[in-house]
Design an enzyme around this catalytic site. Structure first.
Site, PDB file in Angstrom:
ATOM      1  N   GLU A  29       0.978  -1.207  -0.116  1.00  0.00           N
ATOM      2  CA  GLU A  29       0.039   0.016  -0.046  1.00  0.00           C
ATOM      3  C   GLU A  29       0.812   1.057   0.018  1.00  0.00           C
ATOM      4  OE1 GLU A  29      -3.443   1.976   2.914  1.00  0.00           O
ATOM      5  OE2 GLU A  29      -3.427  -0.330   2.690  1.00  0.00           O
ATOM      6  N   HIS A  85      -4.018   7.355  -0.424  1.00  0.00           N
ATOM      7  CA  HIS A  85      -3.353   6.045  -0.119  1.00  0.00           C
ATOM      8  C   HIS A  85      -3.958   5.102  -1.203  1.00  0.00           C
ATOM      9  CE1 HIS A  85      -6.813   5.544   2.558  1.00  0.00           C
ATOM     10  NE2 HIS A  85      -6.619   4.223   2.421  1.00  0.00           N
ATOM     11  N   HIS A  87      -5.419   1.102  -2.233  1.00  0.00           N
ATOM     12  CA  HIS A  87      -5.968  -0.201  -1.915  1.00  0.00           C
ATOM     13  C   HIS A  87      -5.747  -0.939  -2.866  1.00  0.00           C
ATOM     14  CE1 HIS A  87      -9.324   1.520   0.935  1.00  0.00           C
ATOM     15  NE2 HIS A  87      -8.222   1.535   1.555  1.00  0.00           N
ATOM     16  N   ASP A  98      -9.210   3.594   7.873  1.00  0.00           N
ATOM     17  CA  ASP A  98      -9.179   4.924   7.103  1.00  0.00           C
ATOM     18  C   ASP A  98      -9.899   5.908   7.690  1.00  0.00           C
ATOM     19  OD1 ASP A  98      -7.575   3.743   5.131  1.00  0.00           O
ATOM     20  OD2 ASP A  98      -9.023   3.268   4.017  1.00  0.00           O
TER      21      ASP A  98
HETATM   22 ZN   LIG Z   1      -7.549   2.397   3.206  1.00  0.00          ZN
END
Ligand SMILES: [Zn+2]
Length: 155
Positions: A29, A85, A87, A98
């Protein structure tokens, strides 16, 4: 933060950069902080802020399900407006973790594999989808753009 100024968009170049970075980081990630400039300072005839920069925080630990930022490394910086970010699962929906961090800024982007121009969505601090225009703007000097300034850190 820039007080109550709204974040109205993200520079196309910045979006492409961060989608590429997410692809490079896959299957782990990717996580960064988004910084913004005033739209007027970028030559746009608009109010509000435009995301022009993404800062990767030193010490970020990442694996395929999460990226944990060392909070002591988050810059105490008025330009930071939120987070971005990825996924790697491709599911573009905020996780409970999150949602717990989204309160720190007005706009957060989640990118999902395979990280095409259409594989991202913006969310507000409550985790609700929000609009974020992709804008063609001239960015500041690349040397400034990628320079990580230790003075930005709240050590
Ligand atoms: Zn996330």
């Amino acid at each position: 933060m820039f007080g109550s100024r709204a974040v109205v968009g993200i520079a196309a170049e910045t979006l492409d950069f961060v989608l590429d970075a997410a692809e490079d980081t896959h299957p782990n990630e990717y996580m960064g902080l988004m910084r913004a400039e005033r739209a007027r300072d970028l030559g746009l005839d608009a109010e509000g802020l435009v995301v022009t920069d993404v800062l990767v925080i030193p010490g970020t630990e990442s694996n395929s399900v999460s990226a944990t930022m060392r909070t002591s490394m988050i810059p105490n910086d008025r330009k930071t407006v939120g987070s971005v970010h990825s996924h790697p699962s491709g599911v573009i929906r905020p996780s409970d973790a999150d949602l717990a961090t989204f309160g720190k800024g007005p706009v957060h982007i989640i990118m999902g594999a395979p990280y095409r121009r259409s594989d991202w969505r913006a969310f507000d601090r409550d985790g609700k989808p929000r609009s974020l225009d992709v804008l063609d703007v001239d960015l500041p000097d690349p040397e400034d753009f990628f320079d990580f300034d230790e003075a930005d850190l709240d050590l």
